[in-house]
Write a protein that holds these residues in place. Structure first.
Motif, PDB file in Angstrom:
ATOM      1  N   GLN A 105       7.134 -17.506   9.414  1.00 24.82           N
ATOM      2  CA  GLN A 105       7.501 -16.562   7.923  1.00 24.82           C
ATOM      3  C   GLN A 105       7.180 -15.397   9.057  1.00 24.82           C
ATOM      4  O   GLN A 105       6.163 -14.879   9.895  1.00 24.82           O
ATOM      5  CB  GLN A 105       6.123 -16.661   7.215  1.00 24.82           C
ATOM      6  N   VAL A 106       7.675 -14.521   8.429  1.00 26.85           N
ATOM      7  CA  VAL A 106       7.657 -12.591   9.039  1.00 26.85           C
ATOM      8  C   VAL A 106       7.018 -12.062   8.588  1.00 26.85           C
ATOM      9  O   VAL A 106       7.780 -12.221   6.758  1.00 26.85           O
ATOM     10  CB  VAL A 106       9.158 -11.924   9.416  1.00 26.85           C
ATOM     11  N   GLN A 107       6.564 -11.581   8.029  1.00 25.22           N
ATOM     12  CA  GLN A 107       5.430 -10.820   7.753  1.00 25.22           C
ATOM     13  C   GLN A 107       5.429  -8.834   8.542  1.00 25.22           C
ATOM     14  O   GLN A 107       5.149  -8.756   8.623  1.00 25.22           O
ATOM     15  CB  GLN A 107       4.019 -10.509   7.184  1.00 25.22           C
ATOM     16  N   LEU A 108       5.652  -7.909   6.808  1.00 22.57           N
ATOM     17  CA  LEU A 108       5.306  -6.497   7.282  1.00 22.57           C
ATOM     18  C   LEU A 108       4.184  -5.976   6.683  1.00 22.57           C
ATOM     19  O   LEU A 108       4.685  -6.107   5.570  1.00 22.57           O
ATOM     20  CB  LEU A 108       6.848  -6.019   7.253  1.00 22.57           C
ATOM     21  N   VAL A 109       4.071  -5.095   7.113  1.00 20.62           N
ATOM     22  CA  VAL A 109       2.312  -4.716   7.062  1.00 20.62           C
ATOM     23  C   VAL A 109       2.635  -3.030   7.030  1.00 20.62           C
ATOM     24  O   VAL A 109       2.131  -2.300   7.747  1.00 20.62           O
ATOM     25  CB  VAL A 109       1.273  -5.308   7.090  1.00 20.62           C
ATOM     26  N   GLU A 110       2.267  -2.660   5.632  1.00 20.44           N
ATOM     27  CA  GLU A 110       2.588  -1.005   5.485  1.00 20.44           C
ATOM     28  C   GLU A 110       0.789  -0.256   5.709  1.00 20.44           C
ATOM     29  O   GLU A 110      -0.044  -1.052   4.923  1.00 20.44           O
ATOM     30  CB  GLU A 110       3.398  -0.204   5.206  1.00 20.44           C
ATOM     31  N   SER A 111       1.087   0.743   6.031  1.00 17.62           N
ATOM     32  CA  SER A 111      -0.491   1.337   6.532  1.00 17.62           C
ATOM     33  C   SER A 111      -0.326   3.040   6.841  1.00 17.62           C
ATOM     34  O   SER A 111       0.804   3.479   7.237  1.00 17.62           O
ATOM     35  CB  SER A 111      -1.762   0.469   7.250  1.00 17.62           C
ATOM     36  N   GLY A 112      -1.201   3.904   5.577  1.00 15.28           N
ATOM     37  CA  GLY A 112      -1.110   4.888   6.125  1.00 15.28           C
ATOM     38  C   GLY A 112      -0.481   5.892   4.953  1.00 15.28           C
ATOM     39  O   GLY A 112      -0.785   7.137   5.332  1.00 15.28           O
ATOM     40  N   GLY A 113      -0.234   5.335   3.660  1.00 13.96           N
ATOM     41  CA  GLY A 113       0.082   6.619   2.720  1.00 13.96           C
ATOM     42  C   GLY A 113      -1.416   7.055   2.210  1.00 13.96           C
ATOM     43  O   GLY A 113      -2.238   6.250   2.500  1.00 13.96           O
ATOM     44  N   GLY A 114      -0.803   8.101   0.932  1.00 15.05           N
ATOM     45  CA  GLY A 114      -2.238   8.473  -0.083  1.00 15.05           C
ATOM     46  C   GLY A 114      -1.236   9.310  -0.419  1.00 15.05           C
ATOM     47  O   GLY A 114      -0.424   9.532  -0.960  1.00 15.05           O
ATOM     48  N   LEU A 130       2.515   6.703   8.585  1.00  7.83           N
ATOM     49  CA  LEU A 130       2.434   5.337   7.857  1.00  7.83           C
ATOM     50  C   LEU A 130       2.481   4.642   9.479  1.00  7.83           C
ATOM     51  O   LEU A 130       3.855   5.163  10.683  1.00  7.83           O
ATOM     52  CB  LEU A 130       3.942   5.748   7.653  1.00  7.83           C
ATOM     53  N   SER A 131       1.994   3.346   9.119  1.00 14.73           N
ATOM     54  CA  SER A 131       2.469   2.141  10.581  1.00 14.73           C
ATOM     55  C   SER A 131       3.133   0.848   9.482  1.00 14.73           C
ATOM     56  O   SER A 131       2.555   0.972   8.638  1.00 14.73           O
ATOM     57  CB  SER A 131       0.867   2.109  11.144  1.00 14.73           C
TER      58      SER A 131
END
Length: 116
Positions: free
Chosen positions: A1-10, A20-21
């Protein structure tokens, strides 16, 4: 399974910056393109910026000169540096990974809100 996880919003004031990452995990070959897309309420999802496996970049006209996309292949991570943000940049930002065979994967999105 491939997963993408974003972070850095606000939440940020107009004129401010965010980074953003997007981390990709799972069984995916390193030669894949990555991109950032966004969707504002009531609007269609649109391309913001893309970067190929070799580092070629493309930007939407609305963000040229303000946003910068980059990637670290060793970390399977893409970044979106967003400067001079304005309220029109408010949206959910999604990361997308596209393989050389055309398969693609989306992250869950991260909210960016720019106050005036």
């Amino acid at each position: 399974q491939v997963q993408l996880v974003e972070s850095g919003g606000g939440l940020v004031q107009a004129g401010g910056s965010l980074r953003l990452s997007c981390v990709v995990s799972g069984n995916i070959y390193s030669d894949f393109a990555m991109g950032w897309y966004r969707q504002a309420p009531g609007k269609q999802r649109e391309m913001v910026a893309t970067i190929s496996g070799g580092g070629t970049t493309d930007y939407a006209d609305s963000v040229k000169g303000r946003f910068t996309i980059s990637r670290n292949n060793a970390k399977k991570t893409a970044y979106l540096q967003m400067n001079s943000l304005n309220p029109e940049d408010t949206a959910v930002y999604y990361c997308k990974a596209t393989t050389i065979w055309g398969y693609y994967y989306w992250g869950q999105g991260t909210q960016v809100t720019v106050s005036s």
